[in-house]
Scaffold this motif. Structure first.
Motif, mmCIF file in Angstrom:
data_model
loop_
_atom_site.group_PDB
_atom_site.id
_atom_site.type_symbol
_atom_site.label_atom_id
_atom_site.label_comp_id
_atom_site.label_asym_id
_atom_site.label_seq_id
_atom_site.Cartn_x
_atom_site.Cartn_y
_atom_site.Cartn_z
ATOM 1 N N ASP B 12 0.824 -1.208 0.000
ATOM 2 C CA ASP B 12 0.000 0.000 0.000
ATOM 3 C C ASP B 12 0.861 1.263 0.000
ATOM 4 O OD1 ASP B 12 -0.656 1.520 2.839
ATOM 5 O OD2 ASP B 12 0.186 -0.496 3.062
ATOM 6 N N VAL B 13 0.369 2.227 -0.735
ATOM 7 C CA VAL B 13 1.127 3.439 -1.029
ATOM 8 C C VAL B 13 1.513 4.187 0.247
ATOM 9 C CG1 VAL B 13 1.068 5.603 -2.321
ATOM 10 C CG2 VAL B 13 -0.153 3.607 -3.186
ATOM 11 N N ASN B 14 0.580 4.290 1.187
ATOM 12 C CA ASN B 14 0.852 5.057 2.395
ATOM 13 C C ASN B 14 1.989 4.453 3.206
ATOM 14 O OD1 ASN B 14 -1.180 6.689 1.655
ATOM 15 N ND2 ASN B 14 -2.646 6.013 3.224
ATOM 16 N N THR B 15 1.967 3.128 3.314
ATOM 17 C CA THR B 15 3.010 2.475 4.092
ATOM 18 C C THR B 15 4.367 2.670 3.428
ATOM 19 O OG1 THR B 15 1.370 0.890 4.815
ATOM 20 C CG2 THR B 15 3.660 0.303 5.204
ATOM 21 N N ARG B 16 4.363 2.627 2.101
ATOM 22 C CA ARG B 16 5.613 2.883 1.383
ATOM 23 C C ARG B 16 6.109 4.304 1.659
ATOM 24 N NH1 ARG B 16 6.687 -0.295 -4.044
ATOM 25 N NH2 ARG B 16 6.153 -2.354 -3.296
ATOM 26 N N LYS B 17 5.179 5.220 1.709
ATOM 27 C CA LYS B 17 5.529 6.620 2.000
ATOM 28 C C LYS B 17 6.156 6.737 3.385
ATOM 29 C CE LYS B 17 2.457 9.922 -0.262
ATOM 30 N NZ LYS B 17 1.177 10.607 -0.074
ATOM 31 N N VAL B 18 5.515 6.083 4.352
ATOM 32 C CA VAL B 18 6.023 6.132 5.724
ATOM 33 C C VAL B 18 7.415 5.520 5.784
ATOM 34 C CG1 VAL B 18 5.685 5.183 8.047
ATOM 35 C CG2 VAL B 18 3.746 6.176 6.796
ATOM 36 N N LEU B 19 7.567 4.385 5.093
ATOM 37 C CA LEU B 19 8.861 3.707 5.097
ATOM 38 C C LEU B 19 9.945 4.604 4.500
ATOM 39 C CD1 LEU B 19 10.617 1.221 5.514
ATOM 40 C CD2 LEU B 19 9.889 0.407 3.278
ATOM 41 N N GLN B 20 9.620 5.227 3.408
ATOM 42 C CA GLN B 20 10.612 6.081 2.756
ATOM 43 C C GLN B 20 10.992 7.250 3.665
ATOM 44 O OE1 GLN B 20 9.597 6.476 -1.273
ATOM 45 N NE2 GLN B 20 11.569 7.311 -1.887
ATOM 46 N N ARG B 31 4.825 11.749 15.140
ATOM 47 C CA ARG B 31 4.354 13.105 14.892
ATOM 48 C C ARG B 31 5.079 13.699 13.676
ATOM 49 N NH1 ARG B 31 -0.077 15.158 16.230
ATOM 50 N NH2 ARG B 31 0.083 14.503 18.406
ATOM 51 N N ARG B 32 6.416 13.499 13.663
ATOM 52 C CA ARG B 32 7.189 14.068 12.556
ATOM 53 C C ARG B 32 6.963 13.304 11.252
ATOM 54 N NH1 ARG B 32 12.964 14.672 13.164
ATOM 55 N NH2 ARG B 32 12.712 15.502 11.061
ATOM 56 N N ILE B 33 6.691 12.019 11.382
ATOM 57 C CA ILE B 33 6.355 11.255 10.169
ATOM 58 C C ILE B 33 5.082 11.823 9.565
ATOM 59 C CG2 ILE B 33 5.585 9.012 9.290
ATOM 60 C CD1 ILE B 33 7.373 7.710 11.442
ATOM 61 N N GLN B 34 4.119 12.104 10.448
ATOM 62 C CA GLN B 34 2.844 12.634 9.964
ATOM 63 C C GLN B 34 3.048 13.971 9.258
ATOM 64 O OE1 GLN B 34 0.088 14.115 12.766
ATOM 65 N NE2 GLN B 34 -1.554 14.187 11.253
ATOM 66 N N LYS B 35 3.898 14.803 9.862
ATOM 67 C CA LYS B 35 4.182 16.114 9.292
ATOM 68 C C LYS B 35 4.836 15.985 7.912
ATOM 69 C CE LYS B 35 5.558 20.402 11.482
ATOM 70 N NZ LYS B 35 6.501 21.013 12.406
ATOM 71 N N ASN B 36 5.782 15.057 7.843
ATOM 72 C CA ASN B 36 6.552 14.900 6.610
ATOM 73 C C ASN B 36 5.769 14.241 5.478
ATOM 74 O OD1 ASN B 36 9.458 15.800 6.650
ATOM 75 N ND2 ASN B 36 9.301 14.796 8.636
ATOM 76 N N THR B 37 4.886 13.304 5.840
ATOM 77 C CA THR B 37 4.173 12.573 4.787
ATOM 78 C C THR B 37 2.830 13.215 4.454
ATOM 79 O OG1 THR B 37 3.152 11.145 6.432
ATOM 80 C CG2 THR B 37 5.171 10.335 5.406
ATOM 81 N N GLY B 38 2.312 14.007 5.377
ATOM 82 C CA GLY B 38 1.002 14.604 5.154
ATOM 83 C C GLY B 38 -0.138 13.613 5.321
ATOM 84 N N LEU B 39 0.161 12.431 5.854
ATOM 85 C CA LEU B 39 -0.892 11.426 6.054
ATOM 86 C C LEU B 39 -1.674 11.734 7.328
ATOM 87 C CD1 LEU B 39 1.210 8.227 5.252
ATOM 88 C CD2 LEU B 39 -0.517 9.285 3.795
ATOM 89 N N SER B 40 -2.835 11.088 7.465
ATOM 90 C CA SER B 40 -3.624 11.286 8.678
ATOM 91 C C SER B 40 -2.935 10.558 9.843
ATOM 92 C CB SER B 40 -5.026 10.715 8.486
ATOM 93 O OG SER B 40 -4.955 9.306 8.447
ATOM 94 N N TRP B 41 -3.316 10.937 11.030
ATOM 95 C CA TRP B 41 -2.749 10.310 12.228
ATOM 96 C C TRP B 41 -3.019 8.810 12.203
ATOM 97 C CZ3 TRP B 41 0.961 11.208 15.210
ATOM 98 C CH2 TRP B 41 1.068 10.583 16.453
ATOM 99 N N GLY B 42 -4.251 8.453 11.871
ATOM 100 C CA GLY B 42 -4.624 7.037 11.805
ATOM 101 C C GLY B 42 -3.825 6.300 10.747
ATOM 102 N N GLY B 43 -3.617 6.970 9.631
ATOM 103 C CA GLY B 43 -2.850 6.363 8.541
ATOM 104 C C GLY B 43 -1.429 6.055 8.967
ATOM 105 N N VAL B 44 -0.820 7.006 9.643
ATOM 106 C CA VAL B 44 0.557 6.807 10.108
ATOM 107 C C VAL B 44 0.585 5.649 11.111
ATOM 108 C CG1 VAL B 44 2.449 7.829 11.432
ATOM 109 C CG2 VAL B 44 1.249 9.193 9.709
ATOM 110 N N TYR B 45 -0.397 5.642 12.014
ATOM 111 C CA TYR B 45 -0.477 4.607 13.035
ATOM 112 C C TYR B 45 -0.564 3.220 12.387
ATOM 113 C CZ TYR B 45 -1.978 2.158 17.223
ATOM 114 O OH TYR B 45 -2.060 1.282 18.261
#
Ligand SMILES: [Zn+2]
Ligand SMILES: [Zn+2]
Lengths: 319, 385
Positions: B12-20, B31-45
């Motif tokens: 899934d695209v979001n997880t790849r984004k978080v990984l990158q 918190r900083r992952i969320q800021k950097n990826t622009g994903l929702s809090w739940g998405g990052v979680y």
């Protein structure tokens, strides 16, 4: 509802104005020779002729205009940056037409426009990777990769005309010797013909590539030889490029392509010799089906691509 | 050993984004992952949980805080347990590397090969893999294996009359063979594509507008191109074959069956044959630097022919960067500069293409193979089809 497109194709000695529908059916096309070639006059003449043509089809009012220009274009701003045949440059032809007719105007250079035409109306509808080249008084090229018009890093992609084909050949304005354009475009065809025919050939000062093609059709040995050479030059460069790009098809347009049958055999023979066949087993080379009207379909294709944002059109990163 | 692609791969695209993001910025807080990826809090979680489940990332501690309340956890890549192996299988040698997910090489092994019989080459590559597994010890830590093979070896499998550098039949099921023996997801790539991946990984200044062409000028000659963030493959994955551009149809017979291809003038293989008795580029360079007239003539001729083909390529592709890699990247600076001048001389005026001499070592292609297969499983950088 059928949409109509006004297409304007600007050439070195002539221009064409046409009305087409968005499926590529011609309503009417008119052909004109320039009276004078100047910045102001190009605008005056094309606008007058456009009004004339539109006046005859009041029920088919166009919703977009496409313009092709010879030379360098900035399609994003609708500016004709530089002409390949006259001093015309920095002409905001896009906004002038837009102001005049009140509908969106899209412009691009002829080779890219014709490649779009092959994609939208022609032989490349179902092709994602192909090469288009136009051969008339000059040689231009355009490339489609991954189903998108390819501009290159600096907007120069597809400069087929300046690929070197004859070592120590005719000098070119680009600084090299033996560019394809110098040998395989109209003036090069005439030049080689004259040098091979010596002073005894049946020609006069008005001799051009078209006249040499006529001579070839009548069996003139030198003219036939010239078109064999034509196939050889084009084949050599197309083979080199195909080894790099691995395209599905190569389409050749422009005035010289009207004589495709005269050089097709030699072109295919050269390709057999020069192409890495194992990598390109199904590569086809075809003459454009649009013949003399190529620029018109090109202009229409530019309008459609511009309006509907298709195929990465105008998405170049100029400086 | 059995495994399933889905168990490993992050689709899934979001997880790849978080990984990158973690790869680039880790150790990092949610918190900083969320800021950097622009994903929702739940998405990052969600993505963090998935990555933790797959052991791709781990918690590395907490940020020290002076204020009361729970300190936020830091996440980083689980480098140790996510290794990618790359092999460069070429004439005369097999180079293997083990790399971290970020492309850092932690081990390498070079095996010289006397034989170019396919069966010996396969045995050699398996031996290099065994040595790599001995080094890593925990077989499970190696998640992916990338193999860089000469283009003609990969592409020629189904075609008769096309000779590849290794004699005898090269097994078509090499990928399955390696996957079964070692239990890691395996991918096979052409060597120029692998070198391109390494060069891009190495480029300090790059933008996604860049069009990068890499030439692997080595035993064979091949090009790879990055356009629009993707490695261009052509209509049937056969692009970049400039080595088989015919220069003189009456020239020497080439492995492809044609005569007078660029490779018969300019590949390292043909240079070794012509200049002999030498066995590698270093020895040729020694002769060249000592003004051996015959070696000079042959190498200069190779550069002349190559410069025209590259100029034509630039006229069509208009890349922002052209990198010359492979053995020929070790040309002395002044020789390379004159070669470069020759290319510029043949390009149309107005071209702004930068021509660079690769500064990567001989492990670059192997490392690129590791990067490309990593791409398939973890996140896509090169978007190979
Ligand atoms: Zn030129
Ligand atoms: Zn060959």
């Amino acid at each position: 509802m059928t949409e109509y497109i006004l297409a304007v194709d600007i050439g070195g000695s002539k221009y064409m104005i046409a009305l087409l529908d968005s499926h590529g059916s011609l309503v009417e096309v008119s052909y004109h020779k320039w009276r004078t070639l100047s910045k102001a006059n190009v605008i005056d003449e094309t606008i007058t002729s456009t009004r004339e043509l539109l006046g005859k089809h009041l029920d088919k009012s166009p919703s977009m205009i496409g313009i092709t220009i010879p030379g360098l274009a900035d399609p994003r701003r609708g500016i004709w940056l530089k002409s390949s045949f006259s001093g015309i440059g920095n002409l905001s032809i896009g906004s002038i037409f837009q102001g005049e007719f009140g509908i969106p105007v899209y412009i691009d250079n002829d080779a890219r426009a014709c490649a779009l035409a092959e994609k939208i109306f022609g032989a490349c509808k179902d092709k994602e990777n192909f090469l288009y080249m136009t051969i008339s008084n000059g040689i231009g090229g355009a490339v489609f990769t991954n189903n998108m018009l390819y501009y290159g890093g600096y907007g120069h992609a597809g400069e087929i005309g300046h690929c070197i084909v004859v070592e120590d050949g005719y000098p070119c304005k680009c600084g090299n010797n033996g560019c394809l354009e110098m040998h395989a475009a109209g003036p090069g065809i005439v030049r080689t013909y004259l040098s091979l025919a010596g002073n005894s050939g049946p020609y006069d000062k008005s001799l051009d590539a078209k006249a040499i093609a006529e001579l070839a059709k009548k069996g003139d040995a030198t003219a036939l030889k010239i078109f064999q050479l034509e196939g050889y030059y084009i084949g050599k460069v197309v083979a080199t490029i195909s080894n790099v790009l691995n395209p599905e098809i190569v389409v050749i347009g422009g005035g010289v392509s009207l004589s495709f049958s005269l050089f097709e055999e030699s072109l295919n023979k050269t390709m057999d010799k020069y192409l890495f066949k194992s990598a390109n087993p199904n590569l086809k080379i075809r003459a454009s089906q649009f013949g003399y009207n190529g620029g018109i379909y090109g202009a229409a294709a530019v309008a459609l691509s511009g309006k509907n944002q298709l195929y990465n059109w105008a998405n170049l990163s100029l400086g | 050993m059995m495994f399933r692609f889905e168990d490993y791969s992050i689709t899934d695209v979001n997880t790849r984004k978080v990984l990158q993001c973690i790869l680039e910025k880790g150790p990092i807080t949610k918190r900083r992952i969320q800021k950097n990826t622009g994903l929702s809090w739940g998405g990052v979680y969600n993505s963090i949980s998935k990555l933790l489940d797959k052991n791709v990332i781990l918690e590395t501690g907490q940020i020290r805080k002076d204020t009361p309340g729970r300190s936020p956890n830091l996440f980083d890549i689980n480098y140790k347990e996510n290794l990618s192996v790359g092999l460069d299988v070429t004439l005369g040698k097999i180079i293997g590397v083990v790399s971290h997910l970020d492309g850092k090489c932690i081990y390498s092994k070079t095996l010289s090969m006397k034989s170019n019989l396919s069966q010996d080459v396969i045995e050699g590559l398996l031996n290099v893999l065994y040595e790599i597994y001995d080094f890593v010890k925990e077989a499970d830590y190696i998640k992916t294996i990338g193999l860089a093979l000469p283009g003609s070896t990969i592409k020629g499998w189904d075609k008769e009359g096309l000779e590849h550098p290794f004699h005898g039949i090269f097994p078509k099921n090499l990928k399955d063979l390696v996957e079964e023996k070692f239990g890691a997801i395996t991918g096979i790539f052409t060597d120029p594509d692998c070198l391109l991946a390494s060069e891009i990984n190495n480029l300090a200044d790059k933008s996604n507008k860049d069009i990068i062409v890499v030439l692997r000028w080595s035993y064979g000659i091949g090009l790879s191109m990055l356009m629009d963030g993707k490695i261009y493959q052509g209509s049937n994955r056969m692009s970049g074959e400039i080595g088989h551009t015919v220069i003189d149809p009456n020239g020497e017979l080439c492995s492809c069956g044609k005569r007078g291809c660029l490779e018969t003038y300019a590949s390292l293989q043909s240079l070794i044959r012509k200049i002999g008795p030498v066995s590698n580029f270093k020895e040729i360079l020694n002769l060249y630097n000592n003004h051996d007239p015959y070696a000079r003539k042959i190498v200069d001729d190779a550069m002349d022919k190559m410069s025209i083909i590259l100029a034509n390529t630039i006229n069509i592709i208009d890349p922002t960067i052209l990198i010359i890699g492979g053995e020929f990247a070790s040309l002395p600076k002044e020789v390379f500069e004159s070669f470069k001048a020759k290319i510029y001389q043949h390009i149309m005026i107005g071209s702004e293409t930068q021509i660079l001499q690769s500064n990567l070592d001989d492990k670059a292609t192997a490392l690129g193979a590791a990067l490309l297969i990593r791409d398939k499983i973890y996140y896509e950088v090169f978007e190979l089809k």
